[in-house]
Design a protein around this motif. Structure first.
Motif, PDB file in Angstrom:
ATOM      1  N   PRO A  91     -43.504 -24.574  85.248  1.00  0.00           N
ATOM      2  CA  PRO A  91     -44.619 -24.659  86.197  1.00  0.00           C
ATOM      3  C   PRO A  91     -45.510 -23.428  86.090  1.00  0.00           C
ATOM      4  O   PRO A  91     -45.032 -22.301  86.067  1.00  0.00           O
ATOM      5  CB  PRO A  91     -43.909 -24.736  87.552  1.00  0.00           C
ATOM      6  CG  PRO A  91     -42.559 -25.311  87.245  1.00  0.00           C
ATOM      7  CD  PRO A  91     -42.203 -24.778  85.890  1.00  0.00           C
ATOM      8  N   SER A  93     -48.587 -22.742  87.984  1.00  0.00           N
ATOM      9  CA  SER A  93     -49.475 -22.361  89.078  1.00  0.00           C
ATOM     10  C   SER A  93     -48.687 -22.250  90.387  1.00  0.00           C
ATOM     11  O   SER A  93     -47.613 -22.819  90.535  1.00  0.00           O
ATOM     12  CB  SER A  93     -50.589 -23.407  89.236  1.00  0.00           C
ATOM     13  OG  SER A  93     -50.042 -24.670  89.546  1.00  0.00           O
ATOM     14  N   GLY A  94     -49.256 -21.491  91.326  1.00  0.00           N
ATOM     15  CA  GLY A  94     -48.618 -21.316  92.627  1.00  0.00           C
ATOM     16  C   GLY A  94     -47.490 -20.304  92.568  1.00  0.00           C
ATOM     17  O   GLY A  94     -47.220 -19.702  91.529  1.00  0.00           O
ATOM     18  N   PRO A  95     -46.793 -20.105  93.707  1.00  0.00           N
ATOM     19  CA  PRO A  95     -45.662 -19.181  93.721  1.00  0.00           C
ATOM     20  C   PRO A  95     -44.558 -19.676  92.792  1.00  0.00           C
ATOM     21  O   PRO A  95     -44.473 -20.876  92.529  1.00  0.00           O
ATOM     22  CB  PRO A  95     -45.190 -19.196  95.183  1.00  0.00           C
ATOM     23  CG  PRO A  95     -46.068 -20.116  95.924  1.00  0.00           C
ATOM     24  CD  PRO A  95     -47.016 -20.760  94.979  1.00  0.00           C
ATOM     25  N   PRO A  97     -41.209 -21.131  91.326  1.00  0.00           N
ATOM     26  CA  PRO A  97     -40.265 -22.062  91.942  1.00  0.00           C
ATOM     27  C   PRO A  97     -38.939 -21.376  92.257  1.00  0.00           C
ATOM     28  O   PRO A  97     -38.583 -20.374  91.634  1.00  0.00           O
ATOM     29  CB  PRO A  97     -40.081 -23.147  90.876  1.00  0.00           C
ATOM     30  CG  PRO A  97     -40.409 -22.471  89.594  1.00  0.00           C
ATOM     31  CD  PRO A  97     -41.463 -21.450  89.915  1.00  0.00           C
ATOM     32  N   TRP A 130     -37.708 -16.072  88.072  1.00  0.00           N
ATOM     33  CA  TRP A 130     -37.840 -16.841  89.303  1.00  0.00           C
ATOM     34  C   TRP A 130     -36.673 -16.544  90.240  1.00  0.00           C
ATOM     35  O   TRP A 130     -35.574 -16.208  89.789  1.00  0.00           O
ATOM     36  CB  TRP A 130     -37.867 -18.339  88.997  1.00  0.00           C
ATOM     37  CG  TRP A 130     -38.993 -18.753  88.121  1.00  0.00           C
ATOM     38  CD1 TRP A 130     -40.165 -18.088  87.896  1.00  0.00           C
ATOM     39  CD2 TRP A 130     -39.043 -19.935  87.313  1.00  0.00           C
ATOM     40  NE1 TRP A 130     -40.953 -18.784  87.024  1.00  0.00           N
ATOM     41  CE2 TRP A 130     -40.295 -19.922  86.649  1.00  0.00           C
ATOM     42  CE3 TRP A 130     -38.173 -21.003  87.114  1.00  0.00           C
ATOM     43  CZ2 TRP A 130     -40.676 -20.947  85.781  1.00  0.00           C
ATOM     44  CZ3 TRP A 130     -38.546 -22.015  86.249  1.00  0.00           C
ATOM     45  CH2 TRP A 130     -39.794 -21.988  85.596  1.00  0.00           C
ATOM     46  N   GLY A 170     -42.601 -26.252 101.504  1.00  0.00           N
ATOM     47  CA  GLY A 170     -43.681 -26.194 100.538  1.00  0.00           C
ATOM     48  C   GLY A 170     -43.352 -25.561  99.196  1.00  0.00           C
ATOM     49  O   GLY A 170     -44.175 -25.603  98.284  1.00  0.00           O
ATOM     50  N   ARG A 171     -42.181 -24.970  99.025  1.00  0.00           N
ATOM     51  CA  ARG A 171     -41.859 -24.287  97.767  1.00  0.00           C
ATOM     52  C   ARG A 171     -41.425 -25.276  96.704  1.00  0.00           C
ATOM     53  O   ARG A 171     -40.652 -26.199  96.954  1.00  0.00           O
ATOM     54  CB  ARG A 171     -40.738 -23.267  97.985  1.00  0.00           C
ATOM     55  CG  ARG A 171     -41.142 -22.053  98.782  1.00  0.00           C
ATOM     56  CD  ARG A 171     -42.217 -21.233  98.089  1.00  0.00           C
ATOM     57  NE  ARG A 171     -41.779 -20.649  96.834  1.00  0.00           N
ATOM     58  CZ  ARG A 171     -41.222 -19.451  96.734  1.00  0.00           C
ATOM     59  NH1 ARG A 171     -41.013 -18.718  97.825  1.00  0.00           N
ATOM     60  NH2 ARG A 171     -40.872 -18.976  95.554  1.00  0.00           N
ATOM     61  N   ALA A 172     -41.921 -25.072  95.489  1.00  0.00           N
ATOM     62  CA  ALA A 172     -41.432 -25.839  94.350  1.00  0.00           C
ATOM     63  C   ALA A 172     -39.996 -25.421  94.048  1.00  0.00           C
ATOM     64  O   ALA A 172     -39.590 -24.277  94.304  1.00  0.00           O
ATOM     65  CB  ALA A 172     -42.315 -25.596  93.132  1.00  0.00           C
ATOM     66  N   GLY A 199     -41.674 -28.646  97.883  1.00  0.00           N
ATOM     67  CA  GLY A 199     -42.782 -29.143  97.080  1.00  0.00           C
ATOM     68  C   GLY A 199     -42.254 -29.923  95.897  1.00  0.00           C
ATOM     69  O   GLY A 199     -41.266 -30.642  96.005  1.00  0.00           O
TER      70      GLY A 199
END
Length: 213
Positions: A91, A93-95, A97, A130, A170-172, A199
């Motif tokens: 992944p 994009s975003g914070p 996972p 991560w 909301g977290r992947a 997420g």
């Protein structure tokens, strides 16, 4: 220093052409399973299921040794193979996972001495940077061993087997296990994560059984 030398690594049953959703092998020119063949239904809580190796010799022997032989160095080797096989496909994009291992019930973990999925997940977290979160999922209900059960029986066996113990709104999530057979275990765990507000949920395993190829 690599746990598996380059020569041995090259001889392993790598999966090179797979469905971009469920990870099953595909014929040349295809990128996704034909309608009705994909192991991930449209409503699955798992966004994508990924495994770089076929559960075939000698990977099957390595997994069995890691799981039942308390062979932590083999777990480390399996984790390295997982990271090497999936490479840069992460992944973007975003914070970052959360790396969440599939848990064992405490009685089974006590008998086995450790959770092989957690040891593999440790390698994934170390390689990617991560956050490793073994505290997120719990398995409060003891279940039968999945081996030998049909796909339908596996899903019944895992119904309400997992709970979420930490906030993940909301977290992947990258859900890590050693082997995927029918996907029932990771889908059961992912269903609990999705209900708790996670997420996108990817399921990563070292190897998977394959219907094709």
């Amino acid at each position: 220093r690599r746990a598996v030398c380059a020569g041995c690594c090259a001889d392993l049953p790598w999966l090179t052409r797979t469905c971009d959703r469920c990870g099953l092998p595909l014929p040349p020119g295809a990128f996704r399973c034909a309608p009705g063949d994909c192991e991930l239904s449209p409503g699955s809580p798992v966004t994508r299921l990924r495994a770089p190796l076929a559960y075939d010799y000698p990977v099957d022997r390595l997994v069995q040794r890691a799981k039942f032989g308390r062979a932590l160095p083999v777990c480390e080797a399996l984790g390295e193979l997982l990271v090497e096989g999936l490479g840069p496909q992460v992944p973007a994009s975003g914070p970052p996972p959360l790396v969440v291992p599939v848990p064992l019930h405490w009685q089974r973990q006590h008998r086995r001495g450790f959770n092989q999925a957690a040891e593999i997940a440790r390698v994934v977290a170390s390689a990617t940077g991560w956050p490793l979160r073994p505290d997120v999922l719990r398995r409060p209900r003891p279940t039968r061993e999945q081996s030998g059960l049909t796909a339908q029986a596996r899903r019944r066996n895992l119904r309400r087997a997992f709970t979420v113990a930490s906030a993940i709104e909301g977290r992947a999530v990258v859900l890590v296990d050693d082997v995927i057979t029918t996907g029932a275990t990771v889908e059961g765990a992912a269903a609990a994560l999705a209900a708790a507000g996670a997420g996108a949920i990817e399921a990563w395993a070292v190897a998977r059984t394959c219907r094709r190829g």
